[in-house]
Design an enzyme around this catalytic site. Structure first.
Site, mmCIF file in Angstrom:
data_model
loop_
_atom_site.group_PDB
_atom_site.id
_atom_site.type_symbol
_atom_site.label_atom_id
_atom_site.label_comp_id
_atom_site.label_asym_id
_atom_site.label_seq_id
_atom_site.Cartn_x
_atom_site.Cartn_y
_atom_site.Cartn_z
ATOM 1 N N CYS A 196 13.375 31.275 -3.361
ATOM 2 C CA CYS A 196 13.534 29.821 -3.720
ATOM 3 C C CYS A 196 14.964 29.252 -3.483
ATOM 4 O O CYS A 196 15.292 28.261 -3.280
ATOM 5 C CB CYS A 196 12.932 29.163 -4.659
ATOM 6 S SG CYS A 196 11.723 27.696 -4.559
ATOM 7 N N ASP A 226 7.592 13.494 -6.777
ATOM 8 C CA ASP A 226 6.671 14.216 -7.557
ATOM 9 C C ASP A 226 6.607 15.534 -6.688
ATOM 10 O O ASP A 226 7.182 15.723 -5.492
ATOM 11 C CB ASP A 226 5.177 13.564 -7.543
ATOM 12 C CG ASP A 226 5.454 12.335 -8.470
ATOM 13 O OD1 ASP A 226 5.117 12.582 -9.547
ATOM 14 O OD2 ASP A 226 5.580 11.226 -8.093
ATOM 15 N N GLY A 263 6.378 18.380 2.416
ATOM 16 C CA GLY A 263 6.737 19.530 3.056
ATOM 17 C C GLY A 263 7.556 20.377 2.155
ATOM 18 O O GLY A 263 7.677 20.261 1.105
ATOM 19 N N HIS A 264 8.218 21.576 3.026
ATOM 20 C CA HIS A 264 9.009 22.313 2.465
ATOM 21 C C HIS A 264 9.808 22.893 3.388
ATOM 22 O O HIS A 264 9.588 22.935 4.723
ATOM 23 C CB HIS A 264 8.111 23.833 2.070
ATOM 24 C CG HIS A 264 9.019 24.684 1.294
ATOM 25 N ND1 HIS A 264 9.412 24.775 0.085
ATOM 26 C CD2 HIS A 264 9.447 26.007 1.874
ATOM 27 C CE1 HIS A 264 9.977 25.910 0.019
ATOM 28 N NE2 HIS A 264 10.024 26.678 0.780
ATOM 29 N N THR A 265 11.158 23.083 2.940
ATOM 30 C CA THR A 265 12.491 23.846 3.962
ATOM 31 C C THR A 265 12.839 24.922 3.485
ATOM 32 O O THR A 265 12.911 25.185 2.290
ATOM 33 C CB THR A 265 13.399 22.731 3.959
ATOM 34 O OG1 THR A 265 13.949 22.484 2.780
ATOM 35 C CG2 THR A 265 12.944 21.553 4.615
ATOM 36 N N ASP A 308 -8.966 23.339 21.387
ATOM 37 C CA ASP A 308 -7.706 23.005 22.047
ATOM 38 C C ASP A 308 -7.181 24.681 22.412
ATOM 39 O O ASP A 308 -7.410 25.387 21.729
ATOM 40 C CB ASP A 308 -6.587 22.612 21.143
ATOM 41 C CG ASP A 308 -6.286 23.238 19.843
ATOM 42 O OD1 ASP A 308 -7.267 23.589 19.252
ATOM 43 O OD2 ASP A 308 -5.133 23.240 19.505
#
Length: 763
Positions: A421, A458, A549-551, A637
């Protein structure tokens, strides 16, 4: 913790793909500066070399022979390539304003955009004349004219060229040569063509010695080109049947079908209002270091620049020779070193082509008349210059000749980057980026089903699912395949949403996951914003807001989306719905995997990749709606497993067989040629295992389309089965929606006793 290379700390942006910048890119590729991110902003993926352009118009060189491939060059230089038009500068905030993308930040800026002919003061010129620059527009009109003459060789054609400098003269001679050749090939008289050259001055080529002027006048007269000297064009007016009138101050009126404008150079309006120090014509004033006279962090070269102490004519020879000193001073400026002074030569050799594979040589008062040997000399010089960009050196050769420089940009960051993290993008950066992104997606504010989204701190997003509908979810994530985060964000969003569309569902919300290359905080923010802004552009069109989201930071850019969608149970499309008697429709061409594999090896042509990017930027949303309206019962697809891999999943789930027309499969330009060279995606060998399901594979393996069946696609098309009676109206609607490659590629048959796929090798 693991040690990594120096993060990005400075952004150098090059506006324009002119000769000087082409050399700068090549030299940066050979001598990169750690910590510097290089970006090129240009309207086109290739740039013409002015020395060969007249020969191209005369028919002596192909388009590729006289154009520098900027995609290939930028890839070599490890530079970002933004295909866009600059429309302004915000010098206070170090921002470049583009026509079709978010503003681009710079620490150091260089401008090499050439010039444009001055047409504003002449009524009708901007509307009806074809400017010599920008060259792509000139060539577009020229190619159309060539096609027109080839299909109507008996037409009486009159062409006007305004401007009797070197550019206008070479254009007149080159055009006449090519058009005469077309007429002769069709056994038509060359008298069907008339060319009129208008010159305000009494003499042609006013900047050249009188000996050159005399020679050129003799040649033009001998070639029956109509000269109108001392004639100032004052107006262009439209007449009947695509005819135009050129009106001069003397009262002379000439009727033409096409008018080309090759007059005194001028600058774009945005540069005149940018706030840079310029001369009376609006060209950037630069010192002997090629720095702006008013802004030391800005450099300029080529036609767009005027050297305060050494003014020179607007000629390509100076742009070429400014390339190396511009590169050296950009690097020295970044490293805080003193800059080198550059002084252009007083006189220079001009080789002026006469359109017949001859050339005039002149330097000062010395002049040689037109001769084939002079043309061969010019041709050798031009081809030698272009070869530098066609045959870029291998990295191992570069490392031997140019070892990694000891000089590095100072950075406040530690070279040790945490994992886990601790590798997340900082909260302050994320807050600023998301604040900007929220302003770009107003659709989220009106969505009552989004209980918690980007506007709340949140731990997770919360959405409400309506009764009677199914929740459809999918996720995709991959490394970047293009050196433009804004375009990559759009491609990724299209790719990820396609699973939702293929299921017959409507996307409702998405979560993003992004890996941003190690950089100083401001550079991380810029990259993340460009990436998310591109994604949000596509998400807005799909009415599917980004809600969380997440970075993380990493060695290279990567991005993906987790997409949520809703579908009514009776509208859900699955792979298992194929039925005998139906036909297979494919909405996009295949070949993206093989083309970008070629790009990694420096073997893909820029215009091939242009077509691939255009395909990947085309959303499948409208196609999915169209297919449903025409009775589609199964859909998927086409992505990583290739066309055949995804088709096999449909066939096995539906318990049917398929006859696939190899020749009907649409292929992106360049993909077949690339495959014939043995270049394939790294996933291709595993995808080839699907060939075991082909009944007659030994008989069709030699077909040029066969390898493309296994090519992994990014943001590929939809593959659907529909009733045969609906095929014609469905295709017509899809093509009207912009799916130019869409076609029927096969038909569904009853289950086979052995392998379920049969390839039909017929045109």
């Amino acid at each position: 913790m693991q040690q990594f290379s120096q993060p990005i700390v400075k952004d150098v942006v090059l506006i324009g793909g002119g000769h000087s910048h082409a050399i700068v890119l090549r030299m940066f590729g050979m001598q990169p500066l750690p910590g510097v991110r290089l970006t090129l902003i240009t309207p086109s993926s290739d740039t013409p070399y002015s020395g060969m352009l007249p020969g191209h118009i005369a028919g002596f060189y192909s388009h590729e022979e006289c154009h520098i491939d900027l995609r290939k060059l930028a890839n070599f230089a490890q530079a970002q390539l933004y295909i866009d038009e600059v429309v302004g500068l915000d010098l206070k905030n170090h921002k470049i304003i583009c026509a079709n993308r978010p503003n681009v930040h710079f620490d150091v800026l260089s401008v090499d955009i050439g010039s444009t002919p001055a047409t504003i003061s002449i009524p009708g010129a901007a509307e009806y004349a074809i400017a010599a620059k920008p060259v792509p527009k000139l060539l577009k009109h020229w190619y159309q004219l060539l096609e027109r003459v080839a299909h109507n060789t008996q037409e009486q054609l009159s062409i006007g060229i305004v401007g009797g400098g070197a550019g206008g003269v070479e254009l007149a001679l080159s055009m006449q040569t090519h058009l005469h050749e077309i007429l002769r090939q069709n056994q038509q008289s060359t008298t069907n063509l008339a060319i009129h050259l208008f010159q305000r001055d009494q003499k042609l080529l006013p900047r050249y010695h009188q000996s050159v002027q005399h020679l050129i006048k003799q040649i033009l007269t001998k070639r029956s080109i109509n000269l109108h000297l001392s004639e100032s064009v004052c107006k262009i007016v439209p007449k009947y049947q695509e005819r135009l009138e050129i009106k001069c101050e003397s009262g002379l009126i000439i009727e033409c079908q096409k008018i080309f404008w090759v007059t005194q150079a001028s600058t774009p309006q945005w540069l005149k209002t940018a706030g840079l120090a310029t001369d009376e014509q609006g060209f950037i004033l630069v010192k002997d270091t090629l720095q702006s006279q008013s802004h030391p962090e800005i450099f300029a070269a080529g036609d767009i620049a005027t050297m305060v102490n050494h003014p020179r004519p607007k000629a390509g020879v100076f742009a070429v020779r400014q390339g190396k000193p511009l590169f050296e001073n950009l690097q020295r400026f970044l490293l805080g070193k003193s800059l080198k002074l550059y002084r252009p030569q007083q006189q220079y050799l001009s080789l002026i082509g006469t359109g017949d594979k001859k050339a005039i040589a002149t330097r000062g008062s010395f002049t040689l008349p037109p001769h084939q040997l002079l043309w061969r000399w010019k041709d050798w010089i031009d081809r030698r210059f272009m070869e530098k960009f066609d045959n870029l050196p291998q990295m191992r050769d570069i490392r031997e000749k140019f070892p990694t420089p000891d000089s590095r940009l100072p950075t406040p960051d530690s070279p040790f980057r945490c994992a886990g993290c601790g590798s997340k993008v900082g909260g302050t950066i994320l807050e600023r980026v998301l604040s900007r992104i929220q302003q770009e997606q107003p659709i989220a504010k009106d969505r009552e089903d989004i209980i918690i989204g980007l506007d709340a701190p949140d731990d997770a997003a919360v959405i409400e699912i309506p009764k009677g509908q199914l929740l459809v979810q999918t996720i995709d994530y991959f490394r970047t395949l293009i050196n433009d985060p804004y375009i990559f964000g759009q491609i990724s969003a299209n790719h990820c949403l396609s699973d939702i569309f293929a299921m017959g569902a409507t996307p409702t919300s998405v979560l993003a996951i992004a890996t941003i290359p190690y950089a100083a905080p401001a550079k991380v923010e810029e990259t993340l914003y460009q990436l998310l802004s591109g994604a949000v552009k596509v998400l807005n069109q799909a009415q599917a807001p980004l809600i969380g989201g997440h970075t993380t930071e990493g060695t290279e850019l990567a991005f993906g989306l987790a997409c949520n969608g809703l579908a009514y149970p009776d509208k859900l499309l699955r792979k298992s719905g194929m039925q005998p008697g139906q036909v297979l429709i494919l909405t996009k061409a295949v070949g993206t995997g093989i083309l970008f594999a070629a790009q990694m090896r420096g073997l893909a042509k820029g215009h091939w990749l242009d077509h691939a990017v255009e395909s990947m930027l085309l959303s499948n949303q409208a196609a999915a709606t169209c297919l449903l309206q025409h009775g589609a019962t199964a859909c998927t697809d086409v992505t990583g497993f290739g066309l055949l891999g995804h088709l096999i999943e449909m066939v096995q789930a539906s318990h049917v067989a398929v006859e696939l027309q190899l020749a009907a499969i649409p292929i992106l330009p360049g993909a077949t040629e690339t495959g014939q060279k043995g270049i394939f995606s790294s996933l291709q060998p595993e995808n080839l295992e699907a060939s075991l399901t082909i009944q007659n594979r030994l008989q069709v393996e030699s077909h040029p389309n066969y390898p493309l069946l296994f090519d992994p696609q990014t943001a590929g098309g939809l593959l659907a089965s529909i009733p045969e009676a609906q095929a014609t109206p469905c295709l017509a609607t899809l093509q009207a929606l912009g799916y130019q490659y869409t076609c029927v590629i096969g038909r569904i048959t009853p289950p086979a006793m052995t392998q379920p796929i049969t390839l039909i090798d017929k045109d």
